[in-house]
Design an enzyme around this catalytic site. Structure first.
Site, PDB file in Angstrom:
ATOM      1  CD  GLN A   1      -2.836   1.310   2.369  1.00 32.83           C
ATOM      2  OE1 GLN A   1      -3.358   2.373   2.635  1.00 32.83           O
ATOM      3  NE2 GLN A   1      -3.090   0.231   3.085  1.00 32.83           N
TER       4      GLN A   1
ATOM      5  CD  GLU B   1      -1.827   2.230   8.319  1.00 35.54           C
ATOM      6  OE1 GLU B   1      -1.575   2.447   7.139  1.00 35.54           O
ATOM      7  OE2 GLU B   1      -1.865   3.127   9.185  1.00 35.54           O
TER       8      GLU B   1
ATOM      9  CG  ASP C   1       0.459   0.853   4.762  1.00 33.10           C
ATOM     10  OD1 ASP C   1       1.637   0.799   5.119  1.00 33.10           O
ATOM     11  OD2 ASP C   1      -0.292  -0.132   4.783  1.00 33.10           O
TER      12      ASP C   1
ATOM     13  N   GLY D   1      -7.787  20.748  18.485  1.00 37.13           N
ATOM     14  CA  GLY D   1      -7.428  22.159  18.366  1.00 37.13           C
ATOM     15  C   GLY D   1      -7.882  22.962  19.569  1.00 37.13           C
ATOM     16  N   GLY D   2      -7.899  24.272  19.415  1.00 38.42           N
ATOM     17  CA  GLY D   2      -8.205  25.146  20.543  1.00 38.42           C
ATOM     18  C   GLY D   2      -9.690  25.314  20.805  1.00 38.42           C
TER      19      GLY D   2
HETATM   20  N1  CAO Z   1      11.586 -10.284  -9.029  1.00 31.67           N
HETATM   21  C1  CAO Z   1      12.213 -11.088  -8.142  1.00 31.67           C
HETATM   22  N2  CAO Z   1      12.214 -10.891  -6.827  1.00 31.67           N
HETATM   23  C2  CAO Z   1      11.527  -9.842  -6.390  1.00 31.67           C
HETATM   24  C3  CAO Z   1      10.847  -8.950  -7.230  1.00 31.67           C
HETATM   25  C4  CAO Z   1      10.904  -9.208  -8.620  1.00 31.67           C
HETATM   26  N3  CAO Z   1      10.291  -8.426  -9.484  1.00 31.67           N
HETATM   27  N4  CAO Z   1      10.269  -7.991  -6.490  1.00 31.67           N
HETATM   28  C5  CAO Z   1      10.573  -8.267  -5.210  1.00 31.67           C
HETATM   29  N5  CAO Z   1      11.328  -9.373  -5.139  1.00 31.67           N
HETATM   30  C6  CAO Z   1      11.871  -9.990  -3.943  1.00 31.67           C
HETATM   31  C7  CAO Z   1      12.863  -9.070  -3.252  1.00 31.67           C
HETATM   32  O1  CAO Z   1      14.105  -9.123  -3.871  1.00 31.67           O
HETATM   33  C8  CAO Z   1      12.832  -9.634  -1.865  1.00 31.67           C
HETATM   34  O2  CAO Z   1      13.628 -10.788  -1.801  1.00 31.67           O
HETATM   35  P1  CAO Z   1      14.815 -11.018  -0.701  1.00 31.67           P
HETATM   36  O3  CAO Z   1      14.206 -10.781   0.639  1.00 31.67           O
HETATM   37  O4  CAO Z   1      15.208 -12.437  -0.927  1.00 31.67           O
HETATM   38  O5  CAO Z   1      15.898 -10.067  -0.966  1.00 31.67           O
HETATM   39  C9  CAO Z   1      11.367 -10.013  -1.756  1.00 31.67           C
HETATM   40  O6  CAO Z   1      10.838 -10.196  -3.024  1.00 31.67           O
HETATM   41  C10 CAO Z   1      10.518  -8.867  -1.166  1.00 31.67           C
HETATM   42  O7  CAO Z   1      10.628  -8.986   0.053  1.00 31.67           O
HETATM   43  P2  CAO Z   1       9.938  -8.127   1.201  1.00 31.67           P
HETATM   44  O8  CAO Z   1      10.694  -8.568   2.392  1.00 31.67           O
HETATM   45  O9  CAO Z   1       9.892  -6.690   0.902  1.00 31.67           O
HETATM   46  O10 CAO Z   1       8.440  -8.667   1.180  1.00 31.67           O
HETATM   47  P3  CAO Z   1       7.598  -9.201   2.426  1.00 31.67           P
HETATM   48  O11 CAO Z   1       6.285  -9.587   1.857  1.00 31.67           O
HETATM   49  O12 CAO Z   1       8.325 -10.252   3.198  1.00 31.67           O
HETATM   50  O13 CAO Z   1       7.451  -7.919   3.374  1.00 31.67           O
HETATM   51  C11 CAO Z   1       6.769  -5.677   3.873  1.00 31.67           C
HETATM   52  C12 CAO Z   1       6.493  -6.953   3.088  1.00 31.67           C
HETATM   53  C13 CAO Z   1       5.754  -4.647   3.441  1.00 31.67           C
HETATM   54  C14 CAO Z   1       6.621  -5.955   5.379  1.00 31.67           C
HETATM   55  C15 CAO Z   1       8.201  -5.172   3.582  1.00 31.67           C
HETATM   56  O14 CAO Z   1       8.355  -5.046   2.196  1.00 31.67           O
HETATM   57  C16 CAO Z   1       8.532  -3.856   4.258  1.00 31.67           C
HETATM   58  O15 CAO Z   1       8.789  -3.797   5.450  1.00 31.67           O
HETATM   59  N6  CAO Z   1       8.573  -2.783   3.463  1.00 31.67           N
HETATM   60  C17 CAO Z   1       8.956  -1.468   3.935  1.00 31.67           C
HETATM   61  C18 CAO Z   1       7.892  -0.841   4.766  1.00 31.67           C
HETATM   62  C19 CAO Z   1       6.602  -0.733   4.035  1.00 31.67           C
HETATM   63  O16 CAO Z   1       6.487  -0.193   2.964  1.00 31.67           O
HETATM   64  N7  CAO Z   1       5.562  -1.200   4.696  1.00 31.67           N
HETATM   65  C20 CAO Z   1       4.238  -0.947   4.194  1.00 31.67           C
HETATM   66  C21 CAO Z   1       3.599  -2.182   3.855  1.00 31.67           C
HETATM   67  S1  CAO Z   1       1.982  -1.844   3.360  1.00 31.67           S
HETATM   68  O17 CAO Z   1       2.161  -0.658   2.371  1.00 31.67           O
END
Ligand code: CAO
Length: 416
Positions: free
Chosen positions: A17, A139, A168, A246-247
């Protein structure tokens, strides 16, 4: 009319998101947003909270309007080269993967700058540098760690998260501001830069009035809080129910049929300048008599619970729209509690394009939120979200410059 960001190309490495909110705004403003998704998988939200089997979810379709989708695995050798070409061809790159994911793909900020010194590289992470910088964050974690949950809720209740996605979507909107500032800076510096926004920081920014109150608390009780004068204040800003931030004191009061309609309520602000009008409308002229303790704002402060209890006796005789019709001309700020059902059907929001009906080839017609930011010379239109990889060939040919043969080779390697 041309779009404000026409000619700007965005390499969109976002998912879920926060990042997609940011790139959706850029797309609404007319940027060519190329969403890169993992081949065969795509953004996880395509499959989350589905209401129709095997069709992109509303979660995905409502956060990815006006974008193009290319499937690409930058970790494969051919995918790596295609991704490098995309970095050369784009102005802005946005990502919100877990900390270090892009570096592990082989694309550190240093490498990206080397490939394209004009690139603006924007990231959302849960936390900024510090003890939690490596954590994954969603979030509600951001709401809890950014001060929102601690200050939201009824006086004697537990901390509460809010439905508004301030962690988010709130962070995504902050990121847009940073990107546009960097884009402007690039027009005279000629160089891109790194833009980062941590979800904890964005939530805290949105809660800044509570840090204001934390410092006021050191000087004495917060007189507009429901704890004043009979309750206790601790060392930290307490939860204040529906008290105004607010106030001017405010509260949510019941309206007619509240027993059966969970949204039959209205927020009323007893703005000092309009209090006389409010009292008269309610037939309570005696409150305005100089001898009455409620005749001044200071006199009302210790009795706000009674003031709003009296106001509620009056609002309970009317529906929320009738109350608004009576109070608006008297300059009493008030807002009926509108349900999502009411908002979805609200004609004025349809007329301005804030609520729009969108057609999708697989799910048919559905409601979405259009761009809430209106530009007079370059209004936004809302186009449906792309299917997974819908524009892969178009982008590989038109942006990357691959031949049919090279695209086949990339496909055979699983790179796209
Ligand atoms: N091709 C191949 N691999 C891909 C890819 C693609 N096109 N796009 C993503 N990937 C891989 C990444 O390389 C990563 O792999 P590794 O961990 O092995 O390096 C993996 O997919 C993505 O991992 P992630 O850890 O970001 O995904 P997750 O589902 O485990 O976690 C989230 C999700 C949201 C918790 C995490 O991305 C995060 O903390 N993001 C930053 C904070 C954030 O934006 N949070 C808001 C979430 S809701 O908007």
């Amino acid at each position: 009319m041309s779009k404000s960001l026409e000619g700007v190309r965005v390499l969109d490495m976002t998912h879920v998101q926060s990042g997609p909110t940011c790139t959706q705004i850029l797309a609404w403003f007319g940027a060519d947003v190329i969403k890169v998704e993992r081949p065969g998988v795509g953004d996880a939200t395509r499959g989350q909270l589905r209401d129709i089997p095997d069709v992109d979810s509303l979660y995905f379709t409502m956060l990815n309007h006006n974008k193009r989708s290319v499937t690409l695995n930058p970790k494969s050798p051919k995918g790596n080269r295609i991704f490098t070409r995309l970095i050369e061809e784009c102005d802005i790159m946005v990502e919100n993967f877990a900390p270090g994911a892009l570096d592990r793909m082989g694309f550190s900020w240093e490498k990206i700058q080397e490939i394209n010194p004009r690139m603006i590289y924007a990231s959302v992470k849960g936390f900024g540098p510090g003890p939690y910088e490596d954590c994954k964050v969603y979030e509600n974690v951001a709401q809890c760690t950014g001060g929102s949950a601690s200050t939201t809720g009824m006086v004697d209740g537990p901390p509460l998260v809010t439905a508004a996605q301030i962690g988010d979507s709130g962070t995504g909107i902050h990121l847009v501001a940073g990107i546009l500032a960097a884009l402007h800076h690039r027009t005279h510096s000629g160089r891109g830069q790194r833009v980062t926004c941590a979800m904890q920081d964005a939530v805290l920014n949105l809660c800044r009035v509570k840090l204001r109150d934390q410092q006021r608390l050191a000087k004495g009780p917060l007189k507009e809080y429901p704890q004043y004068p009979n309750g206790k204040f601790g060392e930290a800003v307490p939860r204040a129910g529906n008290a105004s931030g607010g106030g001017q004191p405010g509260w949510i009061v019941k309206c007619k049929d509240w027993e059966t309609d969970p949204d039959s309520y209205i927020y009323i602000i007893t703005q000092a300048a309009a209090f006389a009008g409010l009292a008269k409308a309610m037939g309570r002229e005696e409150w305005l008599d100089e001898s009455h303790q409620w005749s001044t704002p200071e006199g009302r402060l210790p009795h706000l619970d009674q003031v709003f209890a009296e106001i509620e006796k009056w609002t309970m005789t009317k529906n929320k729209f009738e109350v608004m019709e009576i109070l608006n001309p008297l300059n009493v700020p008030c807002g009926p509690i509108l349900s999502m059902k009411e908002l979805a059907g609200e004609p004025s929001l349809r007329a301005t394009g804030t609520v729009v009906e969108v057609d999708h080839p697989e799910r048919g017609k559905f409601l979405s939120i259009g761009n809430p930011i209106k530009l007079s010379e370059s209004p936004s239109d809302v186009r449906r979200s792309p299917l997974l990889g819908e524009h892969t060939e178009e982008i590989l040919k038109g942006v990357v410059g691959l031949s049919d043969e090279e695209i086949e080779e990339a496909r055979a390697e699983g790179a796209v």
